[in-house]
Design a protein around this motif. Sequence first.
Motif, PDB file in Angstrom:
ATOM      1  N   UNK A 284       0.165   4.782  -1.236  1.00 33.10           N
ATOM      2  CA  UNK A 284      -1.205   5.059  -1.938  1.00 33.10           C
ATOM      3  C   UNK A 284      -1.863   5.989  -0.658  1.00 33.10           C
ATOM      4  N   UNK A 285      -3.247   6.118  -1.174  1.00 36.78           N
ATOM      5  CA  UNK A 285      -4.111   7.202   0.026  1.00 36.78           C
ATOM      6  C   UNK A 285      -4.840   7.346   0.735  1.00 36.78           C
ATOM      7  N   UNK A 286      -4.643   6.795   2.325  1.00 28.41           N
ATOM      8  CA  UNK A 286      -5.458   6.923   2.772  1.00 28.41           C
ATOM      9  C   UNK A 286      -7.352   7.770   2.551  1.00 28.41           C
TER      10      UNK A 286
ATOM     11  N   UNK B   7      -6.747  -2.104   3.130  1.00 33.01           N
ATOM     12  CA  UNK B   7      -6.559  -0.917   3.854  1.00 33.01           C
ATOM     13  C   UNK B   7      -7.381   0.149   3.376  1.00 33.01           C
ATOM     14  N   UNK B   8      -7.882   0.384   2.208  1.00 33.56           N
ATOM     15  CA  UNK B   8      -8.564   1.613   1.467  1.00 33.56           C
ATOM     16  C   UNK B   8     -10.099   1.345   1.332  1.00 33.56           C
TER      17      UNK B   8
ATOM     18  N   UNK C  21       0.032   6.349   3.018  1.00 33.34           N
ATOM     19  CA  UNK C  21       0.121   5.741   3.441  1.00 33.34           C
ATOM     20  C   UNK C  21       2.243   5.365   2.852  1.00 33.34           C
TER      21      UNK C  21
ATOM     22  N   UNK D  16      -3.239   6.962  10.251  1.00 32.42           N
ATOM     23  CA  UNK D  16      -3.980   6.612   8.861  1.00 32.42           C
ATOM     24  C   UNK D  16      -5.360   6.523   9.146  1.00 32.42           C
ATOM     25  N   UNK D  17      -5.979   7.169   8.035  1.00 34.66           N
ATOM     26  CA  UNK D  17      -7.376   6.914   7.959  1.00 34.66           C
ATOM     27  C   UNK D  17      -8.070   8.111   9.301  1.00 34.66           C
TER      28      UNK D  17
ATOM     29  N   UNK E 267       1.068  -1.075  -0.541  1.00 35.83           N
ATOM     30  CA  UNK E 267      -0.027  -0.114  -0.071  1.00 35.83           C
ATOM     31  C   UNK E 267       0.609   1.498   0.241  1.00 35.83           C
TER      32      UNK E 267
END
Lengths: 249, 249
Positions: free
Chosen positions: A185-187, B214-215, A193, B116-117, A182
């Motif tokens: 990649x964007x959360x 994750x996304x 991430x 994250x997130x 990941x």
Amino acid sequence: MIQLIGLTEIPEINEGHNISEVIVAALARQEIVLDQTDVLVIAQKIVSKSEGRLVNLQEILPSEKAIQLAKKSGHSPQHMEVILREATNVLRCENGVVITRTRHGFICANSGVDSSNVPGGSTVCLLPIDPDLSAKKISLGITLSTNVNLPVIICDTFGRPWRNGAINLAIGSWGINPLRDYRGELDSEGISLKSTQIAVVDELACAAELIMNKLDRVPAVLVRGYINKDRSGCIRESMLRKEGEDLFL
Amino acid sequence: MIQLIGLTEIPEINEGHNISEVIVAALARQEIVLDQTDVLVIAQKIVSKSEGRLVNLQEILPSEKAIQLAKKSGHSPQHMEVILREATNVLRCENGVVITRTRHGFICANSGVDSSNVPGGSTVCLLPIDPDLSAKKISLGITLSTNVNLPVIICDTFGRPWRNGAINLAIGSWGINPLRDYRGELDSEGISLKSTQIAVVDELACAAELIMNKLDRVPAVLVRGYINKDRSGCIRESMLRKEGEDLFL
């Protein structure tokens, strides 16, 4: 949705059996037609048996080192000798537990040598010599019969440091990237991430164990619906940390 | 057969949201009726958010120890301070990695503190204070609405020694025995299995991650068809090894 489907009608496997043919026959008996989202997870034990990776302990002459470590481990000297032959080094041997690094590079109890579900009271089963190659052969054999490229994972149960209970992990794979990466990649907040790689082959192996069970004679599970476009890599290339890269050795 | 069904319509969770109600609403929107073989696996992040376990790093005054370790870890001193407050001790801090034992007893990177997130560029999310209790509350809340006893597992991704890639593990559970104990049961050859306990909650968490991703904003997964009659125990009682019982500390 992902489905986990146990292949239930697999006969007792002996040396020389062709696992691809056994799987294709089991799929046919259960009237399962493979699709492109399938991954096959298969227990190490039947792969090892098909490859003749059984040793009769009565034929083993233990070394002096094996005799010494047997006292600490609670294993017989013959069993300890086989464990040592499968290992490049012994990391821990205390409290009745032997942790080794196998020739493949796995760190596990007893070099993966065990006697459960093995015929003959004095016989033990070893891991395949090259589990990635075993997975490749099984996958290509199934492709020959079905025209479907079926990723194959070979699994075994491993104990862990810090947590009770073993879980199923991948020891060999073919046709699937062991890691889902990941990084970059964007959360959900649009933040990149940083360091998240997920060991999806190990998660697939864990999922399969929920169906395999230890006692129900379900040595292979079809995971259906897991989308994975990246088919490169294998366990030896992707999953094993090199010595010096680990903080807990 | 086991099915893994993602709950896809869960809104952004904030402090004070009732996760049980959110889950029940999501099940209704997807027209899923719970049955007795279901287990709910739920991502730590939404549980922590609902419990207000967010910290704005701009409000943190780092200690001298945090300032020192920040240099070795690559984290900011404020982030390092929060990691230390969540930990009982630091096991490793090198190569940009911090491994701690959390107050719960988990051994993991950064005490489970991550960004994250999480909304707000300077905010980090902590693990729930008592994840077993969080799982119990969510389970009982769902039972109140549905009359189904739904086992609940709260999960987070953990790195491992010796193997690349993180996998999902259970950090809290309720209504399911974390361990499936095979000791004393007989294998296919009639031999008593000696030492095999399987950490089924970790395997269920791994299976769920294949859907969660994750996304994709799927923070909860229903595992359907896993037969588990033993509903006793929780993570803190069953899963964590005590200090002195581990060969790799």
